[in-house]
Design a protein around this motif. Structure first.
Motif, PDB file in Angstrom:
ATOM      1  N   ILE A 170     117.024  -2.681  35.499  1.00 12.54           N
ATOM      2  CA  ILE A 170     115.926  -2.523  36.452  1.00 12.54           C
ATOM      3  C   ILE A 170     115.734  -3.796  37.266  1.00 12.54           C
ATOM      4  N   VAL A 171     115.803  -4.948  36.599  1.00 14.36           N
ATOM      5  CA  VAL A 171     115.634  -6.224  37.299  1.00 14.36           C
ATOM      6  C   VAL A 171     116.737  -6.403  38.339  1.00 14.36           C
ATOM      7  N   VAL A 172     117.981  -6.126  37.950  1.00 13.26           N
ATOM      8  CA  VAL A 172     119.099  -6.263  38.887  1.00 13.26           C
ATOM      9  C   VAL A 172     118.946  -5.279  40.043  1.00 13.26           C
ATOM     10  N   LYS A 173     118.473  -4.063  39.749  1.00 11.60           N
ATOM     11  CA  LYS A 173     118.293  -3.072  40.813  1.00 11.60           C
ATOM     12  C   LYS A 173     117.241  -3.531  41.826  1.00 11.60           C
ATOM     13  N   TRP A 174     116.164  -4.163  41.377  1.00 17.88           N
ATOM     14  CA  TRP A 174     115.164  -4.675  42.314  1.00 17.88           C
ATOM     15  C   TRP A 174     115.770  -5.755  43.203  1.00 17.88           C
ATOM     16  N   PHE A 175     116.549  -6.646  42.607  1.00 21.78           N
ATOM     17  CA  PHE A 175     117.215  -7.692  43.384  1.00 21.78           C
ATOM     18  C   PHE A 175     118.154  -7.066  44.416  1.00 21.78           C
ATOM     19  N   GLU A 176     118.960  -6.090  43.974  1.00 16.10           N
ATOM     20  CA  GLU A 176     119.912  -5.454  44.871  1.00 16.10           C
ATOM     21  C   GLU A 176     119.217  -4.599  45.926  1.00 16.10           C
ATOM     22  N   ALA A 177     118.082  -4.010  45.582  1.00 21.07           N
ATOM     23  CA  ALA A 177     117.340  -3.213  46.564  1.00 21.07           C
ATOM     24  C   ALA A 177     116.907  -4.072  47.737  1.00 21.07           C
ATOM     25  N   VAL A 178     116.390  -5.264  47.449  1.00 24.88           N
ATOM     26  CA  VAL A 178     115.976  -6.176  48.518  1.00 24.88           C
ATOM     27  C   VAL A 178     117.190  -6.663  49.296  1.00 24.88           C
ATOM     28  N   GLN A 179     118.273  -6.938  48.594  1.00 26.34           N
ATOM     29  CA  GLN A 179     119.471  -7.477  49.214  1.00 26.34           C
ATOM     30  C   GLN A 179     120.205  -6.457  50.088  1.00 26.34           C
ATOM     31  N   THR A 180     120.326  -5.235  49.609  1.00 28.99           N
ATOM     32  CA  THR A 180     121.194  -4.264  50.272  1.00 28.99           C
ATOM     33  C   THR A 180     120.445  -3.203  51.071  1.00 28.99           C
ATOM     34  N   GLY A 181     119.216  -2.885  50.657  1.00 27.58           N
ATOM     35  CA  GLY A 181     118.490  -1.797  51.308  1.00 27.58           C
ATOM     36  C   GLY A 181     118.990  -0.422  50.914  1.00 27.58           C
ATOM     37  N   LEU A 182     119.857  -0.331  49.915  1.00 29.25           N
ATOM     38  CA  LEU A 182     120.375   0.971  49.490  1.00 29.25           C
ATOM     39  C   LEU A 182     119.273   1.776  48.805  1.00 29.25           C
ATOM     40  N   PRO A 183     118.991   3.003  49.270  1.00 31.05           N
ATOM     41  CA  PRO A 183     117.943   3.821  48.642  1.00 31.05           C
ATOM     42  C   PRO A 183     118.168   4.034  47.154  1.00 31.05           C
ATOM     43  N   MET A 184     119.429   4.098  46.727  1.00 30.30           N
ATOM     44  CA  MET A 184     119.740   4.279  45.314  1.00 30.30           C
ATOM     45  C   MET A 184     119.170   3.145  44.475  1.00 30.30           C
ATOM     46  N   CYS A 185     119.253   1.910  44.994  1.00 28.87           N
ATOM     47  CA  CYS A 185     118.712   0.752  44.274  1.00 28.87           C
ATOM     48  C   CYS A 185     117.188   0.817  44.213  1.00 28.87           C
ATOM     49  N   VAL A 186     116.577   1.220  45.315  1.00 31.23           N
ATOM     50  CA  VAL A 186     115.116   1.352  45.358  1.00 31.23           C
ATOM     51  C   VAL A 186     114.658   2.393  44.346  1.00 31.23           C
ATOM     52  N   LEU A 187     115.355   3.520  44.302  1.00 29.68           N
ATOM     53  CA  LEU A 187     115.005   4.594  43.363  1.00 29.68           C
ATOM     54  C   LEU A 187     115.139   4.119  41.924  1.00 29.68           C
ATOM     55  N   GLY A 188     116.234   3.416  41.624  1.00 31.55           N
ATOM     56  CA  GLY A 188     116.443   2.918  40.269  1.00 31.55           C
ATOM     57  C   GLY A 188     115.395   1.911  39.852  1.00 31.55           C
ATOM     58  N   GLY A 189     115.026   1.019  40.779  1.00 30.91           N
ATOM     59  CA  GLY A 189     114.012   0.025  40.469  1.00 30.91           C
ATOM     60  C   GLY A 189     112.628   0.625  40.299  1.00 30.91           C
ATOM     61  N   ALA A 190     112.335   1.672  41.074  1.00 31.27           N
ATOM     62  CA  ALA A 190     110.999   2.259  41.042  1.00 31.27           C
ATOM     63  C   ALA A 190     110.785   3.190  39.857  1.00 31.27           C
ATOM     64  N   PHE A 191     111.820   3.983  39.505  1.00 29.35           N
ATOM     65  CA  PHE A 191     111.640   4.997  38.468  1.00 29.35           C
ATOM     66  C   PHE A 191     112.226   4.605  37.119  1.00 29.35           C
ATOM     67  N   GLY A 192     113.050   3.571  37.078  1.00 27.75           N
ATOM     68  CA  GLY A 192     113.607   3.123  35.811  1.00 27.75           C
ATOM     69  C   GLY A 192     112.564   2.721  34.784  1.00 27.75           C
ATOM     70  N   PRO A 193     111.468   2.052  35.179  1.00 25.86           N
ATOM     71  CA  PRO A 193     110.488   1.576  34.197  1.00 25.86           C
ATOM     72  C   PRO A 193     109.767   2.656  33.400  1.00 25.86           C
ATOM     73  N   VAL A 194     109.862   3.931  33.817  1.00 27.04           N
ATOM     74  CA  VAL A 194     109.132   4.974  33.089  1.00 27.04           C
ATOM     75  C   VAL A 194     109.599   5.098  31.640  1.00 27.04           C
ATOM     76  N   ARG A 195     110.781   4.576  31.324  1.00 28.89           N
ATOM     77  CA  ARG A 195     111.320   4.686  29.971  1.00 28.89           C
ATOM     78  C   ARG A 195     111.020   3.461  29.114  1.00 28.89           C
ATOM     79  N   LEU A 196     110.338   2.486  29.678  1.00 28.11           N
ATOM     80  CA  LEU A 196     110.096   1.237  28.958  1.00 28.11           C
ATOM     81  C   LEU A 196     108.800   1.279  28.167  1.00 28.11           C
ATOM     82  N   SER A 197     108.731   0.438  27.138  1.00 26.59           N
ATOM     83  CA  SER A 197     107.500   0.318  26.347  1.00 26.59           C
ATOM     84  C   SER A 197     106.444  -0.430  27.147  1.00 26.59           C
ATOM     85  N   THR A 198     105.203  -0.368  26.668  1.00 27.74           N
ATOM     86  CA  THR A 198     104.100  -1.037  27.366  1.00 27.74           C
ATOM     87  C   THR A 198     104.327  -2.544  27.442  1.00 27.74           C
TER      88      THR A 198
END
Length: 248
Positions: A170-198
């Motif tokens: 998720i951390v790498v996806k946020w970095f890559e989302a800012v760097q590349t603008g690829l929607p796939m990276c934005v989606l991964g960064g935004a929705f990936g955290p739903v599986r994490l603990s509090t």
């Protein structure tokens, strides 16, 4: 534009109607021409599967290709206007086990990019050969751009100091989302955290994501680095050169 190259000589006639048939060709090995509607359907299906199982790298790859129509030309232009990036576009290097001298990289000093990259691969039991080739990008040069992005992904993990677990991805996806603008990276960064603990969500929101976003904004384009010619360079030195902030 059309997703294929067409040939008008010689002309092929339909026996019933007399109309010319268009003959389509692959733009590169493995290319599958698709219409805008087909791309939309592929994007929707791959997004659903990637959200259901973030480790379905094949679905993540399809999502990146079918939604990167704006981001990929922008990345290519950044490479064309940078000396090192332009050379990468001309020479088309590949990061594969067949192109890497693993014994040499293992023998480099600790802290060097090559040694730390091999350490990352071995510690996380991953291989650069798992990066699937593009299929649905309707431009041969853009297909290489997304292939290059995929093959330097593990190097981003190395430079950012992030493992391949869900938190690290998720951390790498946020970095890559800012760097590349690829929607796939934005989606991964935004929705990936739903599986994490509090607890992990708290660390992610208060420390890691803000750092990844700041680093992504501060860093120069990650595709403009000829990593294969930087194996001896210390990771800390390369971080400074690119503009990646020290990890928290």
């Amino acid at each position: 534009g059309k997703a294929y190259l067409s040939r008008t000589e010689p002309k092929v006639l339909d026996g019933r109607s007399g109309e010319e048939e268009e003959v389509s060709y692959q733009l590169y090995p493995g290319h599958i021409p698709t219409s805008p509607l087909q791309k939309a359907l592929l994007a929707a299906g791959s997004a659903a599967m990637a959200l259901y199982d973030p480790y379905r790298h094949d679905m993540v790859a399809v999502l990146g290709e079918t939604t990167g129509c704006l981001a990929l030309p922008s990345l290519r232009d950044k490479m064309k206007h940078h000396p090192e990036g332009y050379r990468i576009l001309q020479e088309r290097p590949r990061i594969r086990l067949s192109t890497l001298d693993m014994a040499r990289l293992r023998g480099l000093p600790p802290g060097s990019l090559g040694r730390e990259y091999v350490r990352f691969l071995e510690d996380n039991k991953v291989s650069p050969d798992t990066r699937v080739p593009p299929k649905f990008v309707d431009d041969e040069e853009l297909a290489y751009v997304i292939q290059r992005y995929r093959e330097v992904h593990d190097l981003m993990h190395t430079l950012l100091g992030m493992p391949t677990n869900m938190l690290g991805e998720i951390v790498v996806k946020w970095f890559e989302a800012v760097q590349t603008g690829l929607p796939m990276c934005v989606l991964g960064g935004a929705f990936g955290p739903v599986r994490l603990s509090t607890r992990k969500l708290q660390v992610l929101a208060t420390q890691l994501v803000p750092w990844a976003i700041r680093s992504g904004c501060n860093a120069s384009c990650i595709l403009n680095v000829y990593y294969e010619q930087r194996w001896e360079q210390p990771v800390e030195s390369l971080r400074e050169e690119i503009g990646i902030l020290p990890p928290p």
